[in-house]
Design a protein around this motif. Structure first.
Motif, PDB file in Angstrom:
ATOM      1  N   THR A  17       0.913  -1.149  -0.074  1.00 54.01           N
ATOM      2  CA  THR A  17      -0.086  -0.062  -0.041  1.00 54.01           C
ATOM      3  C   THR A  17       0.712   1.147  -0.201  1.00 54.01           C
ATOM      4  OG1 THR A  17      -1.651  -1.122   1.323  1.00 54.01           O
ATOM      5  CG2 THR A  17      -1.937   1.204   1.178  1.00 54.01           C
ATOM      6  N   VAL A  18       1.843   1.201   0.815  1.00 56.90           N
ATOM      7  CA  VAL A  18       2.696   2.453   0.877  1.00 56.90           C
ATOM      8  C   VAL A  18       3.485   2.646  -0.436  1.00 56.90           C
ATOM      9  CG1 VAL A  18       4.826   3.406   1.770  1.00 56.90           C
ATOM     10  CG2 VAL A  18       3.222   2.089   3.283  1.00 56.90           C
ATOM     11  N   PHE A  19       3.859   1.489  -1.171  1.00 59.27           N
ATOM     12  CA  PHE A  19       4.534   1.666  -2.572  1.00 59.27           C
ATOM     13  C   PHE A  19       3.760   2.135  -3.423  1.00 59.27           C
ATOM     14  CE2 PHE A  19       5.515  -0.346  -6.802  1.00 59.27           C
ATOM     15  CZ  PHE A  19       6.957   0.182  -6.618  1.00 59.27           C
ATOM     16  N   LYS A  20       2.373   1.728  -3.616  1.00 58.71           N
ATOM     17  CA  LYS A  20       1.213   2.292  -4.492  1.00 58.71           C
ATOM     18  C   LYS A  20       1.179   3.863  -4.081  1.00 58.71           C
ATOM     19  CE  LYS A  20      -1.120  -1.925  -5.261  1.00 58.71           C
ATOM     20  NZ  LYS A  20      -2.544  -2.536  -5.117  1.00 58.71           N
ATOM     21  N   LYS A  21       1.140   4.101  -2.986  1.00 56.93           N
ATOM     22  CA  LYS A  21       0.988   5.717  -2.632  1.00 56.93           C
ATOM     23  C   LYS A  21       2.045   6.454  -3.053  1.00 56.93           C
ATOM     24  CE  LYS A  21      -2.480   5.295   1.032  1.00 56.93           C
ATOM     25  NZ  LYS A  21      -2.966   5.825   2.521  1.00 56.93           N
ATOM     26  N   VAL A  22       3.106   5.964  -2.978  1.00 57.18           N
ATOM     27  CA  VAL A  22       4.382   6.785  -3.057  1.00 57.18           C
ATOM     28  C   VAL A  22       4.627   6.823  -4.727  1.00 57.18           C
ATOM     29  CG1 VAL A  22       7.066   6.698  -3.365  1.00 57.18           C
ATOM     30  CG2 VAL A  22       5.903   6.192  -1.170  1.00 57.18           C
ATOM     31  N   CYS A  23       4.248   5.901  -5.522  1.00 55.81           N
ATOM     32  CA  CYS A  23       4.310   5.961  -6.935  1.00 55.81           C
ATOM     33  C   CYS A  23       3.110   6.787  -7.424  1.00 55.81           C
ATOM     34  CB  CYS A  23       4.226   4.422  -7.839  1.00 55.81           C
ATOM     35  SG  CYS A  23       5.351   3.052  -7.459  1.00 55.81           S
ATOM     36  N   TYR A  24       1.753   6.999  -6.806  1.00 58.12           N
ATOM     37  CA  TYR A  24       0.817   7.817  -7.392  1.00 58.12           C
ATOM     38  C   TYR A  24       1.282   9.157  -6.932  1.00 58.12           C
ATOM     39  CZ  TYR A  24      -3.667   9.798  -7.648  1.00 58.12           C
ATOM     40  OH  TYR A  24      -4.800  10.695  -7.866  1.00 58.12           O
ATOM     41  N   SER A  25       1.987   9.336  -5.612  1.00 59.98           N
ATOM     42  CA  SER A  25       2.437  10.805  -5.602  1.00 59.98           C
ATOM     43  C   SER A  25       3.427  11.145  -6.582  1.00 59.98           C
ATOM     44  CB  SER A  25       3.056  11.091  -4.115  1.00 59.98           C
ATOM     45  OG  SER A  25       1.976  10.562  -3.285  1.00 59.98           O
ATOM     46  N   LEU A  26       4.376  10.241  -6.967  1.00 57.89           N
ATOM     47  CA  LEU A  26       5.450  10.654  -7.825  1.00 57.89           C
ATOM     48  C   LEU A  26       4.939  10.642  -9.251  1.00 57.89           C
ATOM     49  CD1 LEU A  26       8.197   8.824  -6.532  1.00 57.89           C
ATOM     50  CD2 LEU A  26       8.183  11.139  -6.330  1.00 57.89           C
TER      51      LEU A  26
END
Length: 352
Positions: free
Chosen positions: A17-26
């Motif tokens: 979940t953290v990885f998906k949120k980081v990718c979405y933010s970037l």
């Protein structure tokens, strides 16, 4: 730093979940990173600078030609908002689109282009009751699209001062106190449309044709507009607008004359509308009671449809794909066979 965006993530969430949120933010930054460097290579030009760049051997027109890369079917063909990017000149149609282009030039430059041999100039007949707003709409089209506004009265005045056969015929008719035949009037309009300004910018004819005979003569002379724009208002509105702006002693403001003009328009306009609707399907009705902004917006949409139709036709011609012929100012008899199927004959040679 104040320019660094801070994204807060919960440490209690799982790693996926953290990885998906980081990718979405970037994501926006990753997608726009190429444009970040390309922005420095694009800069706006002042209108007075454009001729210098066009004459230069270093700078050339882009693959879009005179069309706007942000909105390729826009009828706003202007050089006022030109951008120079990587030694190419891009003609943008308004300030907002230029700002968008300067912010992400690659997004538009890498888009598919259109054939360059499309030479489009808007053309229209604008008709309606007295005080329907025809002249104001024509003036707005002149300001927005750069077209030449033609009025029969001005054309007659121009030819009256010319030393030519048509000018002599008109002066003779004036001297004898008779009306100029429709055939001669159409010849004058035809000659006027052939002038350089109309050929370069396009044209709109204010308040003409008035009768079916005039419409047929225009068609026979090859003067076929993109659209017949009918400005509809109630008869009561025409009269009330006239009363508000009545000038004492002015011929056209006499109510008896006004009613005669309205009756003449109503007696003839349906035949004119029928001719263009039946043969070219290019009649568009506008509500003259609405705002000038609203009418201009609709007219922009109409002209955009013509440009898009020409672009699709030209592209499909090159790709040897089926080519729609709507909005190309062709009569049904020109592109339908006896069995009412589209003919395989190409109309590319007729010019777009």
């Amino acid at each position: 730093g104040k320019n660094v965006k801070v994204v807060t993530l919960s440490g209690e969430e799982n790693i996926h979940t953290v990885f998906k949120k980081v990718c979405y933010s970037l994501k926006p930054h990753l997608e726009d990173r190429e444009n970040t460097f390309e922005r420095e290579k694009a800069y706006p030009l002042k209108p007075q600078e454009v001729p210098f760049f066009e004459k230069s051997y270093v700078y050339q027109k882009s693959k879009f030609g005179i069309f706007c890369p942000v909105e390729m079917n826009s009828p706003y063909l202007t050089k006022e908002y030109t951008v120079c990017y990587r030694d190419k000149l891009y003609y943008i149609h308004d300030e907002d689109s230029r700002a968008d282009f300067l912010n992400r030039p690659l997004s538009f430059v890498e888009a598919n282009t259109i054939p360059k041999d499309i030479n489009y100039r808007p053309s229209a007949f604008v008709v309606g009751l007295p005080r329907a707003g025809k002249t104001k709409i024509c003036q707005k089209m002149e300001a927005e699209f750069g077209v030449v506004v033609l009025k029969v009265s001005k054309i007659l005045k121009e030819f009256a001062e010319m030393d030519c056969i048509l000018g002599k015929e008109y002066r003779k008719a004036l001297g004898e106190g008779r009306l100029l035949p429709d055939e001669h009037l159409i010849q004058m309009i035809e000659k006027r449309i052939q002038f350089q300004d109309c050929q370069e910018k396009g044209w709109v004819l204010d308040g003409f044709p008035k009768t079916k005979k005039q419409a047929k003569l225009l068609t026979e002379a090859g003067i076929i507009p993109d659209y017949l724009l009918m400005i509809n208002i109630p008869l009561s509105t025409s009269i009330s607008r006239t009363l508000k702006k009545t000038v004492e002693g002015k011929f056209g403001d006499d109510l008896r004359i006004l009613k005669k003009r309205c009756e003449f328009y109503q007696d003839n306009i349906f035949e004119v509308e029928g001719l263009y609707a039946r043969r070219f399907d290019n009649v568009r009705v506008l509500n003259g009671v609405k705002s000038l902004w609203s009418l201009t917006h609709k007219i922009h949409k109409f002209f955009s449809e013509v440009i898009h139709a020409k672009q699709v036709y030209a592209k499909n011609y090159i790709l040897d794909e089926p080519r729609p012929l709507n909005l190309l100012k062709l009569e049904k008899s020109q592109y339908l066979s006896s069995s009412n199927y589209f003919s395989p004959v190409s109309w590319k040679s007729k010019g777009l």
